[in-house]
Design a protein around this motif. Structure first.
Motif, PDB file in Angstrom:
ATOM      1  N   HIS A 249       0.807  -1.220   0.000  1.00 46.46           N
ATOM      2  CA  HIS A 249       0.000   0.000   0.000  1.00 46.46           C
ATOM      3  C   HIS A 249       0.840   1.271   0.000  1.00 46.46           C
ATOM      4  O   HIS A 249       0.300   2.375  -0.099  1.00 46.46           O
ATOM      5  CB  HIS A 249      -0.960   0.005   1.196  1.00 46.46           C
ATOM      6  CG  HIS A 249      -2.035  -1.018   1.075  1.00 46.46           C
ATOM      7  ND1 HIS A 249      -3.175  -0.804   0.338  1.00 46.46           N
ATOM      8  CD2 HIS A 249      -2.128  -2.277   1.575  1.00 46.46           C
ATOM      9  CE1 HIS A 249      -3.932  -1.887   0.402  1.00 46.46           C
ATOM     10  NE2 HIS A 249      -3.318  -2.792   1.145  1.00 46.46           N
TER      11      HIS A 249
ATOM     12  N   GLU B   9       0.382   3.774  -2.986  1.00 41.40           N
ATOM     13  CA  GLU B   9      -0.876   4.522  -2.864  1.00 41.40           C
ATOM     14  C   GLU B   9      -0.737   5.636  -1.823  1.00 41.40           C
ATOM     15  O   GLU B   9      -1.181   6.772  -2.044  1.00 41.40           O
ATOM     16  CB  GLU B   9      -1.997   3.568  -2.464  1.00 41.40           C
ATOM     17  CG  GLU B   9      -3.347   4.230  -2.323  1.00 41.40           C
ATOM     18  CD  GLU B   9      -4.421   3.255  -1.856  1.00 41.40           C
ATOM     19  OE1 GLU B   9      -5.546   3.723  -1.636  1.00 41.40           O
ATOM     20  OE2 GLU B   9      -4.141   2.044  -1.711  1.00 41.40           O
ATOM     21  N   ALA B  10      -0.106   5.315  -0.700  1.00 41.59           N
ATOM     22  CA  ALA B  10       0.093   6.321   0.350  1.00 41.59           C
ATOM     23  C   ALA B  10       1.000   7.440  -0.142  1.00 41.59           C
ATOM     24  O   ALA B  10       0.727   8.618   0.098  1.00 41.59           O
ATOM     25  CB  ALA B  10       0.688   5.658   1.592  1.00 41.59           C
TER      26      ALA B  10
ATOM     27  N   LEU C 155       1.916   1.871  10.125  1.00 46.96           N
ATOM     28  CA  LEU C 155       0.930   0.990   9.494  1.00 46.96           C
ATOM     29  C   LEU C 155       0.921  -0.390  10.154  1.00 46.96           C
ATOM     30  O   LEU C 155      -0.148  -0.974  10.373  1.00 46.96           O
ATOM     31  CB  LEU C 155       1.218   0.860   7.999  1.00 46.96           C
ATOM     32  CG  LEU C 155       0.965   2.099   7.149  1.00 46.96           C
ATOM     33  CD1 LEU C 155       1.506   1.889   5.740  1.00 46.96           C
ATOM     34  CD2 LEU C 155      -0.505   2.440   7.103  1.00 46.96           C
TER      35      LEU C 155
END
Length: 59
Positions: free
Chosen positions: A16, A19-20, A43
């Motif tokens: 992810h 995307e972050a 996270l």
């Protein structure tokens, strides 16, 4: 934290990360290499807390 679970969480967090990074860059915040490790740790902490909550709710 369980080592195997920790590795799985790291893989999830890494998946992810692009995307972050895109989200932050659109907000004008650059994510440098020095920032990635603390972000991944955050996270992983969130995922571990969610795991523990689910574990408690299943008792």
């Amino acid at each position: 934290m369980d080592t195997e679970r920790n590795m799985k969480f790291m893989q999830i967090a890494m998946s992810h990360l692009p995307e972050a990074r895109d989200f932050l860059e659109k907000k004008g915040i650059e994510l440098g290499m020095d920032d990635i490790q603390p972000m991944l740790q955050l996270l992983m902490n969130v995922m571990n807390d969610a795991y523990e909550l689910g574990k408690e709710e299943n008792k």
